[in-house]
Design a protein around this motif. Structure first.
Motif, PDB file in Angstrom:
ATOM      1  N   THR A  75       4.467  22.618  -4.549  1.00 47.31           N
ATOM      2  CA  THR A  75       5.031  22.312  -3.629  1.00 47.31           C
ATOM      3  C   THR A  75       5.262  23.108  -2.050  1.00 47.31           C
ATOM      4  N   HIS A  78       5.517  19.832   4.852  1.00 46.44           N
ATOM      5  CA  HIS A  78       5.080  19.388   6.119  1.00 46.44           C
ATOM      6  C   HIS A  78       5.401  18.528   7.274  1.00 46.44           C
ATOM      7  N   PHE A  83       7.701  18.425  -0.334  1.00 53.31           N
ATOM      8  CA  PHE A  83       6.151  17.824  -0.575  1.00 53.31           C
ATOM      9  C   PHE A  83       6.085  18.095  -1.978  1.00 53.31           C
ATOM     10  N   ALA A  85       2.558  18.356  -3.559  1.00 53.57           N
ATOM     11  CA  ALA A  85       0.938  17.649  -4.307  1.00 53.57           C
ATOM     12  C   ALA A  85       0.550  17.316  -5.667  1.00 53.57           C
ATOM     13  N   LYS A  90      -4.733  15.802  -5.583  1.00 52.67           N
ATOM     14  CA  LYS A  90      -3.555  16.069  -4.475  1.00 52.67           C
ATOM     15  C   LYS A  90      -2.933  15.254  -3.674  1.00 52.67           C
ATOM     16  N   GLN A  91      -2.608  13.529  -3.913  1.00 45.10           N
ATOM     17  CA  GLN A  91      -2.064  13.458  -2.854  1.00 45.10           C
ATOM     18  C   GLN A  91      -0.873  13.927  -2.988  1.00 45.10           C
ATOM     19  N   ARG A  92       0.121  13.826  -1.445  1.00 45.22           N
ATOM     20  CA  ARG A  92       1.219  15.048  -1.547  1.00 45.22           C
ATOM     21  C   ARG A  92       2.355  13.537  -2.051  1.00 45.22           C
ATOM     22  N   ASP A  94       6.758  13.350  -0.706  1.00 42.63           N
ATOM     23  CA  ASP A  94       7.347  13.128  -0.001  1.00 42.63           C
ATOM     24  C   ASP A  94       8.542  13.821  -1.517  1.00 42.63           C
ATOM     25  N   CYS A 100       3.863   8.442   0.176  1.00 41.21           N
ATOM     26  CA  CYS A 100       2.909   9.540  -0.388  1.00 41.21           C
ATOM     27  C   CYS A 100       2.607   9.803   1.376  1.00 41.21           C
ATOM     28  N   ASP A 102      -0.138  10.587   1.728  1.00 37.00           N
ATOM     29  CA  ASP A 102      -2.457  10.709   2.232  1.00 37.00           C
ATOM     30  C   ASP A 102      -2.086   8.858   2.357  1.00 37.00           C
TER      31      ASP A 102
END
Length: 116
Positions: A75, A78, A83, A85, A90-92, A94, A100, A102
């Motif tokens: 966590t 950003h 968020f 990940a 590793k996509q983040r 919210d 997403c 990314d």
């Protein structure tokens, strides 16, 4: 530094289509860490509690890899938004909107969550 265990009997609940569903004790959610829970319909939800005590709930399934692993993600924030990940690619995501960060075309489900 050690954290004192919580001594409250508060429960964490999610808003589902047919009402509020009790998921776990609030003490099961450690700040900055996720927990997976099974919903009555067989889906999994990832629950998070931030260091300020705010609660978040999103779908546990990573839409990119297909595995139910978002509760194991890291966590962070950003631009002031919390968020998680994914531990896979590793996509983040919210934690408030499920968007997403990314890839704008991807979103995970979010749930209203409360402690009582």
């Amino acid at each position: 530094m050690t954290l004192a265990p919580e001594t409250t009997d508060l429960k964490v609940q999610l808003q589902l289509a047919d009402g509020w569903f009790t998921v776990c004790d609030l003490s099961a959610l450690l700040p900055g860490r996720g927990v997976a829970a099974l919903l009555p319909d067989g889906r999994q939800v990832a629950l998070f509690r931030d260091r300020a005590g705010e609660l978040y709930a999103i779908d546990n399934r990573d839409p990119f890899g297909g595995a139910a692993v978002l509760s194991r993600g890291l966590t962070g924030t950003h631009q002031g938004r919390p968020f998680v990940a994914s531990p896979l690619l590793k996509q983040r995501f919210d934690l408030v909107s499920g968007q997403c960060l990314d890839d704008e075309s991807v979103r995970v489900a979010t749930y209203e969550v409360r402690s009582i």
